[in-house]
Write a protein that holds these residues in place. Sequence first.
Motif, PDB file in Angstrom:
ATOM      1  N   GLY A 163     -24.022  13.025  20.687  1.00 60.03           N
ATOM      2  CA  GLY A 163     -24.325  11.632  20.972  1.00 60.03           C
ATOM      3  C   GLY A 163     -25.789  11.326  20.721  1.00 60.03           C
ATOM      4  N   ILE A 164     -26.625  11.603  21.718  1.00 58.27           N
ATOM      5  CA  ILE A 164     -28.055  11.299  21.604  1.00 58.27           C
ATOM      6  C   ILE A 164     -28.671  11.975  20.380  1.00 58.27           C
ATOM      7  N   GLY A 165     -28.387  13.263  20.207  1.00 59.90           N
ATOM      8  CA  GLY A 165     -29.001  14.017  19.116  1.00 59.90           C
ATOM      9  C   GLY A 165     -28.595  13.536  17.737  1.00 59.90           C
ATOM     10  N   THR A 166     -27.415  12.933  17.629  1.00 59.08           N
ATOM     11  CA  THR A 166     -26.952  12.412  16.346  1.00 59.08           C
ATOM     12  C   THR A 166     -27.382  10.962  16.146  1.00 59.08           C
ATOM     13  N   TRP A 167     -27.191  10.122  17.153  1.00 58.56           N
ATOM     14  CA  TRP A 167     -27.462   8.690  17.009  1.00 58.56           C
ATOM     15  C   TRP A 167     -28.960   8.382  16.895  1.00 58.56           C
ATOM     16  N   GLN A 168     -29.775   9.050  17.717  1.00 59.59           N
ATOM     17  CA  GLN A 168     -31.196   8.693  17.791  1.00 59.59           C
ATOM     18  C   GLN A 168     -31.911   8.776  16.430  1.00 59.59           C
ATOM     19  N   PRO A 169     -31.841   9.913  15.723  1.00 55.23           N
ATOM     20  CA  PRO A 169     -32.583   9.967  14.455  1.00 55.23           C
ATOM     21  C   PRO A 169     -32.053   9.016  13.395  1.00 55.23           C
ATOM     22  N   ILE A 170     -30.749   8.761  13.399  1.00 61.44           N
ATOM     23  CA  ILE A 170     -30.171   7.870  12.394  1.00 61.44           C
ATOM     24  C   ILE A 170     -30.618   6.431  12.627  1.00 61.44           C
ATOM     25  N   VAL A 171     -30.496   5.972  13.874  1.00 58.53           N
ATOM     26  CA  VAL A 171     -30.857   4.583  14.180  1.00 58.53           C
ATOM     27  C   VAL A 171     -32.364   4.384  14.129  1.00 58.53           C
ATOM     28  N   ALA A 215     -35.844   2.044  18.656  1.00 59.05           N
ATOM     29  CA  ALA A 215     -34.539   2.338  19.268  1.00 59.05           C
ATOM     30  C   ALA A 215     -34.642   3.561  20.169  1.00 59.05           C
ATOM     31  N   GLN A 216     -34.008   3.483  21.327  1.00 57.58           N
ATOM     32  CA  GLN A 216     -34.013   4.605  22.268  1.00 57.58           C
ATOM     33  C   GLN A 216     -32.646   4.758  22.927  1.00 57.58           C
ATOM     34  N   PHE A 217     -31.998   5.886  22.677  1.00 61.24           N
ATOM     35  CA  PHE A 217     -30.776   6.243  23.398  1.00 61.24           C
ATOM     36  C   PHE A 217     -31.188   7.180  24.527  1.00 61.24           C
ATOM     37  N   VAL A 218     -30.917   6.784  25.769  1.00 62.24           N
ATOM     38  CA  VAL A 218     -31.351   7.601  26.905  1.00 62.24           C
ATOM     39  C   VAL A 218     -30.169   7.861  27.842  1.00 62.24           C
ATOM     40  N   PRO A 219     -30.256   8.941  28.626  1.00 68.33           N
ATOM     41  CA  PRO A 219     -29.201   9.222  29.604  1.00 68.33           C
ATOM     42  C   PRO A 219     -29.334   8.327  30.820  1.00 68.33           C
ATOM     43  N   ALA A 220     -28.213   8.013  31.425  1.00 70.53           N
ATOM     44  CA  ALA A 220     -28.180   7.290  32.697  1.00 70.53           C
ATOM     45  C   ALA A 220     -27.350   8.121  33.683  1.00 70.53           C
ATOM     46  N   PRO A 221     -27.585   7.971  34.967  1.00 68.20           N
ATOM     47  CA  PRO A 221     -26.781   8.712  35.942  1.00 68.20           C
ATOM     48  C   PRO A 221     -25.348   8.213  35.979  1.00 68.20           C
ATOM     49  N   TYR A 222     -24.452   9.069  36.446  1.00 69.72           N
ATOM     50  CA  TYR A 222     -23.069   8.631  36.659  1.00 69.72           C
ATOM     51  C   TYR A 222     -23.065   7.515  37.702  1.00 69.72           C
ATOM     52  N   SER A 266     -19.811   5.153  14.939  1.00 70.10           N
ATOM     53  CA  SER A 266     -20.050   3.912  14.207  1.00 70.10           C
ATOM     54  C   SER A 266     -20.478   2.787  15.151  1.00 70.10           C
ATOM     55  N   ASN A 267     -19.808   2.677  16.292  1.00 70.47           N
ATOM     56  CA  ASN A 267     -20.143   1.632  17.267  1.00 70.47           C
ATOM     57  C   ASN A 267     -21.595   1.735  17.738  1.00 70.47           C
ATOM     58  N   MET A 268     -22.005   2.958  18.046  1.00 72.05           N
ATOM     59  CA  MET A 268     -23.339   3.138  18.620  1.00 72.05           C
ATOM     60  C   MET A 268     -24.433   3.079  17.554  1.00 72.05           C
ATOM     61  N   ILE A 269     -24.140   3.571  16.372  1.00 70.45           N
ATOM     62  CA  ILE A 269     -25.150   3.567  15.305  1.00 70.45           C
ATOM     63  C   ILE A 269     -25.337   2.164  14.732  1.00 70.45           C
ATOM     64  N   SER A 270     -24.247   1.419  14.617  1.00 68.90           N
ATOM     65  CA  SER A 270     -24.315   0.081  14.025  1.00 68.90           C
ATOM     66  C   SER A 270     -24.865  -0.970  14.982  1.00 68.90           C
ATOM     67  N   GLY A 271     -24.886  -0.654  16.289  1.00 61.74           N
ATOM     68  CA  GLY A 271     -25.316  -1.638  17.280  1.00 61.74           C
ATOM     69  C   GLY A 271     -24.180  -2.520  17.758  1.00 61.74           C
ATOM     70  N   ARG A 272     -22.949  -2.187  17.368  1.00 63.39           N
ATOM     71  CA  ARG A 272     -21.796  -2.927  17.889  1.00 63.39           C
ATOM     72  C   ARG A 272     -21.668  -2.688  19.389  1.00 63.39           C
ATOM     73  N   SER A 273     -22.122  -1.497  19.840  1.00 65.16           N
ATOM     74  CA  SER A 273     -22.096  -1.143  21.263  1.00 65.16           C
ATOM     75  C   SER A 273     -23.469  -0.643  21.681  1.00 65.16           C
ATOM     76  N   PRO A 319     -20.129  -4.121  24.341  1.00 63.03           N
ATOM     77  CA  PRO A 319     -21.237  -3.469  25.063  1.00 63.03           C
ATOM     78  C   PRO A 319     -20.962  -2.031  25.487  1.00 63.03           C
ATOM     79  N   LEU A 320     -19.765  -1.764  26.036  1.00 60.39           N
ATOM     80  CA  LEU A 320     -19.416  -0.415  26.485  1.00 60.39           C
ATOM     81  C   LEU A 320     -18.276   0.128  25.643  1.00 60.39           C
ATOM     82  N   THR A 321     -18.471   1.303  25.064  1.00 55.88           N
ATOM     83  CA  THR A 321     -17.427   1.948  24.269  1.00 55.88           C
ATOM     84  C   THR A 321     -17.317   3.407  24.683  1.00 55.88           C
TER      85      THR A 321
END
Length: 548
Positions: free
Chosen positions: A324-332, A339-346, A307-314, A233-235
């Motif tokens: 991160g977001i700019g690379t993963w979002q269009p590919i997935v 699919a939505q990769f979004v920012p979360a607060p610290y 690979s983890n984030m694009i494949s859905g392993r994480s 889940p977290l990588t």
Amino acid sequence: MKIKGLFASGLPLMLILAILCSSCAKSNDPRSEVDDFIESTPEGTPTAHYGGLYPIKTDKQLTYWAELNGNAGSIKPSFQDVPFFQEWQRRTGVKLDFVQPPANQAREAINVLLASGDLPDMLEYEWANFPGGPEKAINDGYILRLNDVFDKYAPHLKKYLSEHPEIDKQIKTDDGSYYVFPFIQGDDMLRTYQGPIIRKDWLDELGLPLPVTIDDWYTVLKAFKEQKGIEAPLTFLGVPNPLFGLESGGFVGAYGIKKGFYLDQGEVKYGPLEQGYKSFLALFRKWYAEGLIDKNIATVDTKTLDSNMISGRSGASIWNAGAGIGTWQPIVMDKQPKAQFVPAPYPVLQEGDKPKFGQRTYAYTGSGGVAISSKSENVEEAARMLDYGYSPEGHLLFNFGIEGLSYVMKDGYPAYTDLILNNPDKLVPAQALAMYTRASYFGTFVQDVRYMEQYYLLPQQKEALKIWSNTDAERTMLPQIPKTEQESTELSAIMLDVTTLVDEMSLKMILGIEPLEAFDDYAAQIESLKIHRAIEIQRNALERYQKR
């Protein structure tokens, strides 16, 4: 290159051979799309003018040592094949012979290079982090003190520094020496670009809100694991050292400390000594045991992370808005439209608390600067070439590329073309930018905020800047503090042993190899390695810096 010096350094044979091969197997300025574009450009267009000082009249070929950026390296094998570097040479009139170390081995390779004594004209490296500090690199005869060089051959950089005294203070050693042509982030908006990222479509599917607290994160990661069957889940990055991806304060910062030096109400502290670090280790020990963290925690590099984030392993990580977001979002999204990769607060412990830490860089980070070697016989040509990036024309080239090809002027605004934003060869913007500019990584120039305004195409990326900037990082981070050669040498020696122990301690406790009860003994060992002297050095340097 001197073979005896290489083997005396003790580096592996294969690395030595790779370095030697990289310095001899260089391209011979192959014809490129830039050449074709220039030939088809009518005389008198902006691309035909490079300022009064350029091109330089010289037939010399200078040597330039640097590691090729990963985004560029994924498209072209060498510097000479990258359009930006072809154009930089053409405009300045200086031909370059690139010495390119193996990918991700710059630190080991430069030790080999320095031991050989056979140094190129220019070296692009993290000189601020050189063992003993940049003043030692100067005194050991590796690089030049550049004060006179700036005065004679770098009018554009000199002008910028005179107009920005705070930056000028940061790029000098404690003895007042300039040592690099620096990479400078020219706007506060450029200084935050990394933070927690999560799959919102999975949250929606599970009926969960965006996590804010540590407890929220536990609920989310457990749901990813148990209800969706997500393997890791977290990588996050575990290379080049354990917990590298958390060094900006992710998760660990919820406990009021950082994995490194920081300021606590003006007092210098070292996080792994504090009890809050033990609490963080207990948390990650629990999460690791429950399979919520990537089992390969110590070996995740950028390719594995992608690979983890694009494949859905994480489904969650800490990484960049662009890479991160700019690379993963269009590919997935191409295969999973929802699919939505979004920012979360610290993460924090209590909802409503403001994160104490977060990713935040300095205007001058100490990385990506270029030094001139003490062995160079071409100091003037090297300096004038490096100074080009700070000129008006160079500023546009480094940030936006070639007018008419990678950008066009619209009412005075350099707007990227579809070559960058909608590349016909299906390059993502980060890759296209690395082909034609240096805007998205380091170099000898001042980074322009207008690059980011266009680079962050997705609404999630724009939102990331707001969310990740909402921390107290500006108040808790140590300034970029120059130190004396003696202080730098002593601090480097102490921290080499301390960080090795901390990394070993952290990993063993998280993996369950050592009990948490061993923490106090490890803390005592850190103290025995003179960590309090290291804190004192940081404090003394800070006090001098504040009095300048």
